[in-house]
Scaffold this active site. Structure first.
Site, short mmCIF file in Angstrom:
data_model
loop_
_atom_site.label_atom_id
_atom_site.label_comp_id
_atom_site.label_asym_id
_atom_site.label_seq_id
_atom_site.Cartn_x
_atom_site.Cartn_y
_atom_site.Cartn_z
N CYS A 1 104.98 4.96 -9.07
CA CYS A 1 103.87 4.77 -8.50
C CYS A 1 103.82 2.97 -9.27
CB CYS A 1 102.90 5.72 -8.29
SG CYS A 1 101.95 6.01 -9.81
N HIS B 1 94.35 -4.90 -12.69
CA HIS B 1 93.17 -4.11 -11.95
C HIS B 1 93.07 -5.57 -10.90
CE1 HIS B 1 93.36 -0.95 -14.52
NE2 HIS B 1 93.85 -0.49 -13.27
C1 PEP Z 1 99.94 2.95 -13.70
O1 PEP Z 1 99.56 2.70 -14.55
O2 PEP Z 1 101.31 2.65 -13.55
C2 PEP Z 1 99.81 3.41 -12.20
C3 PEP Z 1 99.82 3.42 -11.59
O3 PEP Z 1 97.87 3.17 -12.76
P1 PEP Z 1 97.04 2.18 -12.99
O4 PEP Z 1 97.63 0.53 -12.50
O5 PEP Z 1 96.47 2.60 -11.40
O6 PEP Z 1 96.50 2.03 -14.36
#
Ligand code: PEP
Ligand code: MG
Length: 753
Positions: A678, A365
């Protein structure tokens, strides 16, 4: 826990003699070796000083052949002394000559000496040399002797840093050595700037104190101020803009630890009683924590020790009487071992221009946040924080995955030229803003943005994106440092819808847990937090928070269309439960939203075997490839060691994605259910090319990826590429990745990938 161990205080006599030496002016290196040999009853005491080219040169000795001074040299990593410098660890060897690393230097005349104790001489996280003693008898040195030698090493570090390394003194010889670290690019970019190290408060005052009692009083007062500030922080009494990095989970956990375990402060007090100044005592204990940390394999313990180390910086700041938040110089590169999302936000607000993190991977993150903030970022640069000093200059080349500390003139020049070229190229990219995202053979692709903060909203207009495919609602809460109330949430979500000006926006409900812990949240004792009580699981078990968020979203829509999706859905039953909460809120909120679309993120592989049922009930699917890849390959997205190990451009992922696209298109009697992707991969041109090749025609990505992906698409002959991709997949024969042939085709066709 190791941090609670008690270190014996350095012998008062040694400290008294050091004080005498210092009172006569800077101690010379021969003085120091003489003193060490006498006090430790060693037959040999030697100082090795680090020279350019990563060499350690014998600079003073008492006991070895004096002719070898200035002549005997070892590479860092070579011999016991070199190993001590390279590892930063104390070497306590009863029989050094039979150690596998021993390097024999006949000119020194060291054959008769069996036992050896070597300690690194460190300052501001950098190893400046090695201090060693030797004895004829085979024996281990005791804890007290180790302690004494380390205390002298601390003093020696100040002497070396002040320029006493060579007769006549040559300041900064060590600092001038350039170091290159390989890392994993998190967000591309290149820049040259001064390094800032979180928590690196360097004390330059006297090391020894005349009046230990007065020092103890200063320590207690500073510790009390630190406790009070942390209390205020926890109670949320500090204004939002001052919270920043301090509101991070690490600090709160460190707080608990320090409050619960006075052992750390007791050790500092003990070092003061031994004759050190309060600041020197804090640094002494922190240095020990640092050395222990390097040896601890257990990630949980490492975190705790790192917390203690950061606490030392905080305490030094309090002793200095400042809030330890010096201004960030322009163009600064933040260099950190680990960084939580909230901390990164704070540093961004303070004006850093780029970031290099030792323990971060592209899908973690901190990396995602770096991309939203458009900060050039590099992960996995192991050892860089230890090698850097505050104010060192560095080149952050996040395109090629290198961090160069203290670059030489030539490298600086190259870097500055490259920065200029980039600036010119970026001006060209922005011409793409108003051109459609269409392939050369006329197929339109939807390009959306992943956002999470109000300050990013201008990116929708700036990039000309088709909308927001993923609004990560938890990011704003992490930035704020608290779960915000319904009205405040609704105001933010309304701003997002306003900024999108009619373009679609997909709000994802809170995805907390894993590495995204709310400040103050009780950390779960889980071995695998990414697979633990996180995300929708928390939302369903504690529906009050989720319902409040859903209400805020409905209020924000105020009669407009609203799309909401749920993260980490593992079963259709979970999706139904979440959807029912949303529908229940929707029945209450007035005005009712226009069209309410409810979607699921495909992140947990189990959902693939429930896809047909899910597609009957979900209005859309969004593939979260960051999590899907980690669960598919059982490869932690946050682990630098896993970065790049498994490829999205691989036969199993292609098969999976193609199936999802095909089944979604065929769902609901052929009317189809929209699917987008995404994850971070959508923003990389090569991956985006493969995704449209396989039939995923809606991509949501960080803003930094939009122009490069659009540029690639506009040159892409999609039909031609699909035929090639089909052939490559048929002939894959168990290949772990098809990246190379895909890239080769792209380059052959002049595509910017
Ligand atoms: C993912 O897991 O690809 C996603 C878009 O969510 P995050 O990266 O916030 O876990
Ligand atoms: Mg996810």
């Amino acid at each position: 826990m190791p941090a609670a161990d008690v270190i014996p205080a350095a012998a008062p006599r040694l400290l008294a003699r050091l004080r005498e030496l210092m009172a006569r002016g800077a101690a010379s290196l021969p003085d120091l070796v003489g003193l060490v040999a006498g006090e430790l009853v060693a037959e040999v005491a030697s100082i090795y000083v680090r020279r350019p080219g990563d060499l350690l040169e014998l600079a003073a000795t008492c006991g070895l052949n004096p002719d070898s001074v200035g002549r005997t040299r070892l590479r860092v990593g070579e011999g016991i002394v070199g190993l001590c410098a390279a590892s930063g660890q104390v070497m306590n060897l009863p029989d050094a000559q039979n150690h596998p690393a021993f390097a024999y230097r006949p000119e020194t005349g060291e054959e008769p000496y069996a036992a050896m104790l070597a300690v690194p001489v460190r300052r501001a996280g950098r190893t400046l040399g090695v201090l060693a003693v030797q004895n004829r008898a085979t024996r281990y040195y005791g804890a007290e002797e180790v302690e004494e030698l380390e205390t002298v090493a601390m003093l020696l570090a100040e002497v070396l840093a002040a320029g006493g390394a060579e007769p006549g003194g040559t300041q900064g010889v060590v600092a001038a050595v350039s170091r290159v670290f390989a890392g994993v690019p998190l967000l591309g970019g290149i820049l040259l700037g001064p390094v800032v190290l979180p928590g690196a408060v360097q004390y330059a005052g006297p090391l020894l104190a005349e009046d230990p009692q007065a020092e103890l009083v200063r320590l207690e007062a500073a510790a009390e101020r630190m406790r009070r500030n942390l209390d205020a922080l926890i109670a949320g009494r500090i204004a939002e803009d001052a919270v920043g990095a301090d509101a991070s989970r690490e600090v709160l956990e460190a707080y608990r630890l320090v409050v619960a375990d006075g052992g750390w402060l007791r050790r500092v007090a003990e070092a003061i009683r031994g004759g050190l100044a309060a600041e020197a005592a804090v640094q002494r204990v922190a240095g020990d924590v640092h050395d222990r940390m390097r040896r601890v394999a257990d990630p949980y313990l490492r975190e705790r020790l790192a917390d203690l180390e950061d606490m030392a910086g905080r305490l030094l700041g309090e002793l200095a009487g400042a809030a330890a938040r010096p201004p960030v110089p322009p163009g600064a590169i933040l260099l950190a071992r680990r960084l939580g999302p909230a901390e990164l936000l704070d540093w961004h607000a303070r004006g850093i221009a780029g970031v290099a993190i030792e323990e971060a991977s592209p899908a973690g993150h901190a990396a995602i946040l770096a991309r939203s903030l458009e900060l050039p970022a590099l992960g996995g640069v192991r050892g860089a924080t230890a090698a850097a000093g505050p104010g060192d200059e560095a080149v952050l080349d996040a395109d090629h995955g290198t961090l160069i500390l203290r670059p030489d003139a030539e490298v600086r020049e190259l870097c500055l030229r490259e920065v200029e070229t980039r600036r010119a190229a970026q001006a060209g990219w922005s011409l793409l803003r108003d051109r459609p995202a269409m392939t050369a053979d006329g197929v339109r692709v939807q390009l959306m943005l992943n956002l999470g903060l109000a300050l990013e909203l201008e990116q929708i207009e700036r990039t000309g994106a088709d909308g927001v495919g993923l609004f990560r609602t938890e990011i704003a809460m992490l930035a704020r440092g608290a779960v915000v109330d319904v009205a405040e949430q609704a105001a933010l979500y309304a701003r997002v819808l306003d900024a999108a000006a009619g373009r679609p926006v997909v709000f994802r409900t809170l995805d907390l847990g894993g590495d995204k812990l709310m400040p103050g949240a009780e950390p779960q004792e889980e071995e695998n937090p990414a697979m633990g009580w996180r995300s929708l699981r928390v939302g369903l078990d504690r529906p009050a928070i989720l319902r409040r968020q859903l209400r805020a979203l409905l209020l924000a829509a105020a009669g407009r269309d609203l799309s909401v999706m749920f993260p980490m859905v593992a079963t259709v039953a979970e999706f139904r439960a979440a959807r029912d909460l949303l529908l229940a809120e929707a029945r209450r909120v007035r005005p009712a939203p226009g069209r309410l679309s409810i979607g699921a993120m495909l992140e947990v592989p189990a959902l693939l075997w429930q896809l047909d049922t899910l597609l009957e009930e979900a209005d859309f699917l969004s593939i979260g490839s960051n999590d899907l890849m980690q669960f598919l390959f059982a490869a932690d997205r946050g682990s630098p060691a896993m970065a790049g190990r498994y490829d999205l451009l691989s036969p199993p992922v292609f098969d999976l994605l193609e199936q999802v696209a095909r089944r979604a298109a065929a769902a609901r009697g052929g009317r189809g259910v929209p699917v987008s992707l995404c994850g971070e991969a959508a923003g990389r041109p090569a991956e985006a090319m493969a995704l449209v090749g396989i039939g995923i025609m809606s991509l949501s990505m960080p803003a930094s990826g939009l122009f490069p992906v659009k540029a690639m698409l506009r040159d892409l002959d999609l039909a031609g590429f699909r035929a090639v991709l089909a052939t490559l997949r048929r002939g894959a024969g168990g290949a772990a990745s098809l990246r190379e042939p895909i890239l080769a085709w792209a380059r052959e066709h002049g595509l910017p990938v």
